[in-house]
Scaffold this motif. Structure first.
Motif, PDB file in Angstrom:
ATOM      1  N   MET A   1     -11.772   1.565 -10.414  1.00  0.00           N
ATOM      2  CA  MET A   1     -10.365   2.190 -10.298  1.00  0.00           C
ATOM      3  C   MET A   1      -9.348   0.548 -11.011  1.00  0.00           C
ATOM      4  N   ASN A   2      -9.932  -0.574 -11.283  1.00  0.00           N
ATOM      5  CA  ASN A   2      -9.376  -1.857 -11.054  1.00  0.00           C
ATOM      6  C   ASN A   2      -9.420  -2.579 -12.138  1.00  0.00           C
ATOM      7  N   CYS A   3     -10.332  -2.548 -13.422  1.00  0.00           N
ATOM      8  CA  CYS A   3     -10.770  -3.156 -14.373  1.00  0.00           C
ATOM      9  C   CYS A   3      -9.779  -2.635 -15.226  1.00  0.00           C
ATOM     10  N   ALA A   4     -10.391  -3.924 -16.158  1.00  0.00           N
ATOM     11  CA  ALA A   4      -8.725  -4.211 -17.939  1.00  0.00           C
ATOM     12  C   ALA A   4      -8.972  -2.591 -18.493  1.00  0.00           C
ATOM     13  N   LEU A   5      -7.998  -2.249 -18.812  1.00  0.00           N
ATOM     14  CA  LEU A   5      -7.910  -1.435 -19.522  1.00  0.00           C
ATOM     15  C   LEU A   5      -8.678  -1.318 -21.269  1.00  0.00           C
ATOM     16  N   SER A   6     -10.081  -1.800 -21.425  1.00  0.00           N
ATOM     17  CA  SER A   6     -10.786  -2.113 -22.148  1.00  0.00           C
ATOM     18  C   SER A   6     -12.395  -1.716 -22.227  1.00  0.00           C
ATOM     19  N   PRO A   7     -12.307  -1.889 -23.782  1.00  0.00           N
ATOM     20  CA  PRO A   7     -14.449  -1.263 -22.736  1.00  0.00           C
ATOM     21  C   PRO A   7     -14.816  -2.471 -22.735  1.00  0.00           C
ATOM     22  N   VAL A   8     -14.498  -3.658 -22.929  1.00  0.00           N
ATOM     23  CA  VAL A   8     -15.240  -4.834 -22.314  1.00  0.00           C
ATOM     24  C   VAL A   8     -14.365  -4.916 -20.939  1.00  0.00           C
ATOM     25  N   GLY A   9     -13.937  -4.421 -20.496  1.00  0.00           N
ATOM     26  CA  GLY A   9     -12.910  -4.954 -19.147  1.00  0.00           C
ATOM     27  C   GLY A   9     -14.095  -3.759 -18.124  1.00  0.00           C
ATOM     28  N   VAL A  10     -14.567  -2.739 -18.712  1.00  0.00           N
ATOM     29  CA  VAL A  10     -15.260  -1.848 -18.355  1.00  0.00           C
ATOM     30  C   VAL A  10     -16.441  -2.612 -17.801  1.00  0.00           C
ATOM     31  N   GLY A  11     -17.026  -2.985 -18.880  1.00  0.00           N
ATOM     32  CA  GLY A  11     -18.194  -4.154 -19.115  1.00  0.00           C
ATOM     33  C   GLY A  11     -18.702  -4.518 -17.928  1.00  0.00           C
ATOM     34  N   ARG A  12     -17.377  -5.194 -17.653  1.00  0.00           N
ATOM     35  CA  ARG A  12     -17.401  -6.488 -17.021  1.00  0.00           C
ATOM     36  C   ARG A  12     -17.587  -6.306 -15.803  1.00  0.00           C
ATOM     37  N   ALA A  13     -16.028  -4.981 -15.294  1.00  0.00           N
ATOM     38  CA  ALA A  13     -16.226  -4.314 -14.227  1.00  0.00           C
ATOM     39  C   ALA A  13     -17.370  -3.953 -13.339  1.00  0.00           C
ATOM     40  N   VAL A  14     -18.249  -3.950 -14.329  1.00  0.00           N
ATOM     41  CA  VAL A  14     -19.671  -2.691 -13.736  1.00  0.00           C
ATOM     42  C   VAL A  14     -20.746  -3.720 -13.178  1.00  0.00           C
ATOM     43  N   ASN A  15     -20.684  -5.245 -13.832  1.00  0.00           N
ATOM     44  CA  ASN A  15     -21.394  -6.584 -13.531  1.00  0.00           C
ATOM     45  C   ASN A  15     -20.582  -7.072 -12.139  1.00  0.00           C
ATOM     46  N   GLN A  16     -19.512  -6.797 -11.878  1.00  0.00           N
ATOM     47  CA  GLN A  16     -18.772  -7.848 -11.315  1.00  0.00           C
ATOM     48  C   GLN A  16     -19.525  -6.757 -10.059  1.00  0.00           C
ATOM     49  N   ALA A  17     -19.390  -5.633 -10.195  1.00  0.00           N
ATOM     50  CA  ALA A  17     -19.429  -4.351  -9.099  1.00  0.00           C
ATOM     51  C   ALA A  17     -20.650  -4.188  -8.487  1.00  0.00           C
ATOM     52  N   THR A  18     -21.760  -4.832  -9.604  1.00  0.00           N
ATOM     53  CA  THR A  18     -23.597  -4.664  -8.338  1.00  0.00           C
ATOM     54  C   THR A  18     -23.255  -6.420  -8.234  1.00  0.00           C
ATOM     55  N   VAL A  19     -22.639  -7.956  -8.796  1.00  0.00           N
ATOM     56  CA  VAL A  19     -22.536  -8.481  -7.792  1.00  0.00           C
ATOM     57  C   VAL A  19     -22.117  -8.700  -6.221  1.00  0.00           C
ATOM     58  N   VAL A  20     -21.024  -8.012  -6.569  1.00  0.00           N
ATOM     59  CA  VAL A  20     -20.559  -8.303  -4.993  1.00  0.00           C
ATOM     60  C   VAL A  20     -21.068  -7.159  -4.756  1.00  0.00           C
ATOM     61  N   ALA A  21     -21.760  -5.757  -4.875  1.00  0.00           N
ATOM     62  CA  ALA A  21     -22.060  -5.713  -3.685  1.00  0.00           C
ATOM     63  C   ALA A  21     -23.723  -5.799  -3.188  1.00  0.00           C
ATOM     64  N   PHE A  22     -24.196  -6.701  -3.992  1.00  0.00           N
ATOM     65  CA  PHE A  22     -25.618  -7.451  -3.669  1.00  0.00           C
ATOM     66  C   PHE A  22     -25.328  -8.005  -2.933  1.00  0.00           C
ATOM     67  N   MET A  23     -23.989  -8.791  -3.038  1.00  0.00           N
ATOM     68  CA  MET A  23     -23.437 -10.020  -1.574  1.00  0.00           C
ATOM     69  C   MET A  23     -22.996  -9.437  -0.480  1.00  0.00           C
ATOM     70  N   LEU A  24     -22.066  -8.403  -0.809  1.00  0.00           N
ATOM     71  CA  LEU A  24     -21.702  -8.069   0.516  1.00  0.00           C
ATOM     72  C   LEU A  24     -22.624  -7.323   1.566  1.00  0.00           C
ATOM     73  N   VAL A  25     -24.117  -7.178   1.117  1.00  0.00           N
ATOM     74  CA  VAL A  25     -25.096  -5.934   1.629  1.00  0.00           C
ATOM     75  C   VAL A  25     -26.187  -7.022   2.122  1.00  0.00           C
TER      76      VAL A  25
END
Length: 274
Positions: free
Chosen positions: A231-255
């Motif tokens: 919901m807070n990614c950059a408005l571009s396909p590259v932004g979506v790709g970076r958001a996917v990567n960031q979500a996976t890393v942040v989720a692992f760290m919080l878990v």
């Protein structure tokens, strides 16, 4: 004789402020994450508004995570049984391998494996979906129509991921126990009675409750992080790709962080019995 002092370099001042800016952005992002989570849970009682979205997300997560978690749990249980059984055999306590394998699966491996599969397989798809909706201005359109996107989209995904994570944790325990049984009983010569007797003697009912609580919370965190990043990614396909990567890393760290906190509190409240 006066010595003139040179002004500070702009590059040096920007370099010094960069860690502070990153820490500030991280704190703001973490605050937004918990705010979205509380807002999503606040409207949980209004099931009619998100029930069918929940069913769709539940079916999707169950479809994309069931086979991977089985393929992870089977060799994991077998590997643990092989290593522990070899060490226990040298100490003359090979019959305790089953207890070590199943207790390890129940207390730590099952909720962690379920959460990582949810975050990797399901969470990445959630982030991409929410990011695509953000790019197409669907989220803004929902707000214009008076529909809260957190209640309509985030709440069902959080509950679907948490319930599927609990089911996956049970599947990890069963699959890992089967893998450990194959190596410990069929290859190392331990009797089936000794394999299961050691596990049942070491497990407690509270272990199962804490495992299910962990799995529920970790699935909730994985879905929440995925939705927030999308919901807070950059408005571009590259932004979506970076958001996917960031979500996976942040989720692992919080878990991993929450797993350490919950395990520490549980061991302080219920010390392990020998």
């Amino acid at each position: 004789m006066s010595v003139s002092s040179s002004p500070p370099s702009p590059h040096r001042s920007l370099t010094g402020r960069l860690p502070l800016r990153r820490a500030h952005r991280g704190a703001v992002s973490l605050g937004e994450l918990f705010a979205i989570g509380l807002e999503g849970l606040r409207r949980t009682w209004d099931v009619r508004s998100w029930f069918w979205e929940f069913i769709e997300q539940f079916a999707f997560l169950a479809r994309v995570t069931t086979l991977p978690v089985i393929l992870v749990a089977l060799p994991l249980g077998a590997t643990v049984a092989l290593q522990v059984g070899d060490l226990a055999g040298q100490l003359g306590a090979q019959s305790a391998t089953g207890g070590a394998v199943i207790v390890g699966l129940v207390r730590e491996v099952a909720p962690m494996a379920a959460a990582l599969i949810i975050a990797g397989a399901g969470g990445s798809a959630m982030t991409a979906d929410m990011g695509a909706r953000n790019i197409r201005d669907e989220l803004a359109a929902m707000e214009v129509m008076g529909v809260n996107p957190v209640h309509r989209l985030v709440t069902p995904r959080m509950w679907a991921a948490s319930i599927v994570s609990m089911m996956l944790a049970s599947l990890v325990i069963m699959s890992g126990a089967v893998g450990g049984f194959v190596f410990n009983v069929l290859l190392q010569g331990v009797t089936p009675g000794a394999y299961f007797d050691g596990a049942l003697g070491m497990l407690r009912v509270s272990d199962l409750f804490v495992t299910l609580l962990k799995a529920w919370l970790f699935g909730l965190i994985a879905a929440l992080v995925a939705c927030h990043k999308g919901m807070n990614c950059a408005l571009s396909p590259v932004g979506v790709g970076r958001a996917v990567n960031q979500a996976t890393v942040v989720a692992f760290m919080l878990v991993f962080a929450f797993n350490y906190i919950i395990t520490t509190i549980y061991y302080l409240a219920y010390p392990p019995e020998v």
